[in-house]
Design a protein around this motif. Structure first.
Motif, PDB file in Angstrom:
ATOM      1  N   THR A 189      15.701  15.761  -2.939  1.00  0.00           N
ATOM      2  CA  THR A 189      15.371  16.741  -3.979  1.00  0.00           C
ATOM      3  C   THR A 189      14.777  15.949  -5.127  1.00  0.00           C
ATOM      4  OG1 THR A 189      17.134  18.202  -3.281  1.00  0.00           O
ATOM      5  CG2 THR A 189      16.283  18.543  -5.492  1.00  0.00           C
ATOM      6  N   TYR A 190      13.520  16.217  -5.382  1.00  0.00           N
ATOM      7  CA  TYR A 190      12.769  15.408  -6.354  1.00  0.00           C
ATOM      8  C   TYR A 190      12.447  16.284  -7.564  1.00  0.00           C
ATOM      9  CZ  TYR A 190       9.261  12.041  -7.958  1.00  0.00           C
ATOM     10  OH  TYR A 190       8.551  11.115  -8.684  1.00  0.00           O
ATOM     11  N   GLY A 191      12.851  15.843  -8.716  1.00  0.00           N
ATOM     12  CA  GLY A 191      12.592  16.599  -9.938  1.00  0.00           C
ATOM     13  C   GLY A 191      11.359  16.067 -10.653  1.00  0.00           C
ATOM     14  N   ALA A 346      22.044  17.726 -12.038  1.00  0.00           N
ATOM     15  CA  ALA A 346      22.957  18.224 -11.007  1.00  0.00           C
ATOM     16  C   ALA A 346      22.315  18.240  -9.615  1.00  0.00           C
ATOM     17  CB  ALA A 346      23.422  19.627 -11.383  1.00  0.00           C
ATOM     18  N   LEU A 347      21.014  18.529  -9.561  1.00  0.00           N
ATOM     19  CA  LEU A 347      20.409  18.783  -8.248  1.00  0.00           C
ATOM     20  C   LEU A 347      19.571  17.646  -7.675  1.00  0.00           C
ATOM     21  CD1 LEU A 347      19.073  22.403  -8.845  1.00  0.00           C
ATOM     22  CD2 LEU A 347      20.883  21.754  -7.275  1.00  0.00           C
ATOM     23  N   GLU A 362       9.864   6.811 -13.034  1.00  0.00           N
ATOM     24  CA  GLU A 362      10.460   7.415 -11.849  1.00  0.00           C
ATOM     25  C   GLU A 362      11.760   6.696 -11.553  1.00  0.00           C
ATOM     26  OE1 GLU A 362       8.390   6.656  -8.258  1.00  0.00           O
ATOM     27  OE2 GLU A 362       8.370   8.749  -7.653  1.00  0.00           O
ATOM     28  N   GLY A 363      12.767   7.400 -11.125  1.00  0.00           N
ATOM     29  CA  GLY A 363      14.023   6.734 -10.806  1.00  0.00           C
ATOM     30  C   GLY A 363      15.109   7.740 -10.504  1.00  0.00           C
ATOM     31  N   SER A 364      16.366   7.273 -10.580  1.00  0.00           N
ATOM     32  CA  SER A 364      17.491   8.175 -10.300  1.00  0.00           C
ATOM     33  C   SER A 364      17.560   9.219 -11.404  1.00  0.00           C
ATOM     34  CB  SER A 364      18.788   7.388 -10.252  1.00  0.00           C
ATOM     35  OG  SER A 364      19.089   6.953 -11.553  1.00  0.00           O
ATOM     36  N   SER A 365      18.145  10.384 -11.101  1.00  0.00           N
ATOM     37  CA  SER A 365      18.066  11.488 -12.052  1.00  0.00           C
ATOM     38  C   SER A 365      18.700  11.126 -13.400  1.00  0.00           C
ATOM     39  CB  SER A 365      18.681  12.752 -11.470  1.00  0.00           C
ATOM     40  OG  SER A 365      19.987  12.510 -11.082  1.00  0.00           O
ATOM     41  N   ASN A 366      19.839  10.454 -13.362  1.00  0.00           N
ATOM     42  CA  ASN A 366      20.512  10.113 -14.616  1.00  0.00           C
ATOM     43  C   ASN A 366      19.666   9.203 -15.494  1.00  0.00           C
ATOM     44  OD1 ASN A 366      22.763  11.015 -15.795  1.00  0.00           O
ATOM     45  ND2 ASN A 366      24.054   9.312 -15.122  1.00  0.00           N
ATOM     46  N   GLU A 367      19.157   8.185 -14.849  1.00  0.00           N
ATOM     47  CA  GLU A 367      18.346   7.175 -15.545  1.00  0.00           C
ATOM     48  C   GLU A 367      17.112   7.836 -16.174  1.00  0.00           C
ATOM     49  OE1 GLU A 367      16.169   3.092 -13.905  1.00  0.00           O
ATOM     50  OE2 GLU A 367      16.622   4.740 -12.545  1.00  0.00           O
ATOM     51  N   VAL A 368      16.444   8.669 -15.393  1.00  0.00           N
ATOM     52  CA  VAL A 368      15.192   9.262 -15.874  1.00  0.00           C
ATOM     53  C   VAL A 368      15.462  10.311 -16.956  1.00  0.00           C
ATOM     54  CG1 VAL A 368      13.127  10.552 -15.205  1.00  0.00           C
ATOM     55  CG2 VAL A 368      14.018   8.776 -13.723  1.00  0.00           C
ATOM     56  N   VAL A 369      16.509  11.115 -16.755  1.00  0.00           N
ATOM     57  CA  VAL A 369      16.806  12.144 -17.759  1.00  0.00           C
ATOM     58  C   VAL A 369      17.199  11.480 -19.085  1.00  0.00           C
ATOM     59  CG1 VAL A 369      18.367  14.023 -18.374  1.00  0.00           C
ATOM     60  CG2 VAL A 369      17.334  13.968 -16.123  1.00  0.00           C
TER      61      VAL A 369
END
Ligand SMILES: Nc1ncnc2c1ncn2[C@@H]1O[C@H](COP(=O)(O)OP(=O)(O)OP(=O)(O)O)[C@@H](O)[C@H]1O
Length: 541
Positions: A189-191, A346-347, A362-369
């Motif tokens: 799942t790519y945001g 979350a997703l 680009e990276g893991s959701s936590n890192e990028v957010v």
């Protein structure tokens, strides 16, 4: 032959030969209305169809297909039609003719100058990722993707260009996507996040093949279902049920198969009688319910969602999110564009930030957010500074001293703007003195995003007297205090004042100079974390 004053242009501009193997996927055509009167691509009385047929090498028509155009188009406007019908043929190559006909007229009568012939070479399979050296574990591969829009000052400029067959240039170029490269693995799942206008929807439209890219290549392995901007893909005059059938053509699903799924689509959408009413009478929430329900029932391998869920109510959103979980469990790929960073955290397994048409991080959701939150707050500050400067200073003072450096640190002395509730915040301020000051006071104020002062302190309140300072001196102050703020984002103002007289004189004040992001493991309501251990006594009698 009926002339509709329209021009069909294949999106394959360089060559009109498309290679495939038995499966002809997604030939897109741009139909431009060059007439002077409004040309109704779809009209209740005279629906105009776009269709194709293909012929064998002896010129006999083997098969044809037609579909209604979903939009009315005005002179100079264009509509992009994507056709991804499945063609089964034992032939090596076929010629396809595309044309415009009016319902009721003989299909074959419509051959003529409006038709467009595309050679389809069936010997190679351009959709076969393995042959093209594309890793089969990847759902999406984009390399150097760019999109140029032509901006016209007026509609007439577009017409002049059209009639001059490209000799007269009346447009400005705007690159909405610039050399974008990324890959999404199957099952990921790519945001995609980014500021307004950064190019997110443009990228999704290209992946969903409703917009044509200008440069670069991309490959999507498997069937895509996309929920793009509200209104896309549905005809306002048709009912929900009819739109489902209409859309099934675009997903290459035979109508008898979609009929079988109709009950499930209707049930998930849960829009009651509206399912059989024209979609122009739908609320945006109903629209999204239908669109989402359709998208998940066409058995996509890749599901693309562009912010659409934000319009649905909470119950429906929850239903969609559990569907996402089901999709993830089935190993399907999801591409999600949203401004809801909690949903992204979350997703999404991985996230990319698009900034001004480029993928910048680009990276893991936590890192990028986390990075994006810093980025957006900094950008807001810059915008604020810019607009504030036009009216009033974001920084002011009598100039006897100036803050030349500042830093926020955690209790271990590490520079950061993110703090946990309960930990200490350190604020380092360095100032240079330009004129003698008898007793400067260094202070900080923390405000909420909407400007409410939550906390402030200074060296005087804390009982520290700096004494007289002279020109050329450098003063370094470190203020440390425990953080009782609740989770959220706050702004920091720094200042030096002279409080030796009756009035407080501002020497230097830097407003909203940084943000502070507070994280809290234990949730509570309000601005302050009271740090209590809740004692609850419940007595039900
Ligand atoms: N058809 C078009 N013609 C000209 N410019 C366009 C067109 N469509 C989009 N743009 C421009 O391309 C840029 C990217 O738009 P896009 O809708 O992809 O941004 P976005 O990141 O999805 O924004 P938002 O978060 O506001 O939805 C914007 O500057 C937009 O004005």
């Amino acid at each position: 032959m009926i002339l509709y004053n329209a021009r069909i242009t294949p999106i394959v501009e360089e060559t009109q030969v498309i290679t495939t193997s038995g499966r002809m996927s997604s030939i897109s055509l741009l139909i431009t209305n060059i007439g002077e009167e409004v040309w109704y691509a779809y009209n209740k009385d005279h629906p105009v169809l776009i269709g194709y047929h293909y012929k064998n090498d002896k010129g006999a028509v083997i098969e044809g297909m037609r579909t209604k155009l979903p939009y009315n188009i005005a002179p100079g406007e264009s509509v992009l039609v994507k056709c991804n019908y499945i063609v089964y043929s034992k032939l090596d190559s076929i010629d396809m003719e595309w044309d415009l006909v009016r319902e009721g007229d003989s299909w074959f009568k419509s051959y003529g100058s409006d038709s467009l012939i595309i050679g389809v070479d069936l010997t190679k399979d351009s959709s076969n990722a393995e042959e093209n050296g594309v890793d089969q574990n990847l759902a999406i591969v984009c390399k150097g993707l760019s999109k140029k829009f032509k901006l016209y000052s007026q509609n007439s400029a577009k017409l002049i260009e059209l009639f001059s067959a490209g000799i007269v240039k009346k447009h400005q170029e705007f690159w909405a996507l610039k050399n974008l490269s990324f890959e999404v693995k199957k099952g990921e799942t790519y945001g995609i996040i980014g500021f307004n206008g950064s190019g997110k929807s443009t990228l999704l439209s290209i992946l969903a093949q409703t917009k044509q890219h200008t440069q670069g290549v991309f490959k999507v392995n498997g069937r895509i279902a996309a929920l793009l901007e509200l209104g896309a893909g549905f005809h306002p005059e048709l009912t929900g049920r009819q739109n489902v059938i209409y859309n099934s053509y675009l997903y290459s699903i035979p109508s008898h198969e979609i009929e079988k799924k109709m009950g499930a689509i209707q049930e998930f959408a849960a829009i009651g009688d509206f399912f059989d009413k024209p979609v122009k009478s739908y609320s945006s929430g109903m629209y999204v319910r239908l669109a989402f329900s359709l998208a998940i029932h066409v058995d996509p391998d890749v599901l693309i969602i562009d912010e659409a869920l934000a319009v649905g109510d909470e119950v429906f959103q929850r239903k969609c999110y559990s569907k996402f979980e089901e999709f993830k469990a089935l190993g399907k790929t999801i591409i999600l564009v949203t401004h809801d960073l909690n949903a992204v955290r979350a997703l999404c397994d991985r996230v990319g930030i698009i900034y001004d048409g480029s993928l910048i991080f680009e990276g893991s959701s936590n890192e990028v957010v986390n990075y994006y939150q810093k980025m957006s707050l900094t950008a807001n500050l810059q915008v604020a500074a810019h607009t504030e400067n036009e009216s009033k200073e974001l920084r002011y003072g009598n100039g006897k001293a100036k803050i030349i450096d500042y830093e926020l640190k955690d209790q271990e002395g590490v520079s950061t703007t993110i703090f946990k509730s309960g930990e200490k915040i350190n604020i380092y301020i360095k100032a240079e003195v330009f004129e003698q000051i008898s007793s400067p006071v260094f202070g900080v104020i923390i405000k909420t995003i909407n400007g409410i002062e939550v906390f402030g302190t200074n060296t005087k309140i804390l009982g520290e007297k700096i004494g007289t300072v002279s020109k050329g001196d450098t003063i370094i102050t470190e203020l440390q205090f425990p953080n009782y703020l609740n989770e959220g984002t706050y702004f920091l103002t720094l200042g030096i004042t002279d409080q030796s007289g009756n009035e407080t004189v501002t020497i230097d004040r830097m407003i909203d100079v940084s943000f502070i992001r507070v994280l809290n493991d234990i949730k509570s309501i309000g601005l302050v974390n009271m740090n209590i251990e809740a004692g609850i006594k419940i007595d039900v009698q």
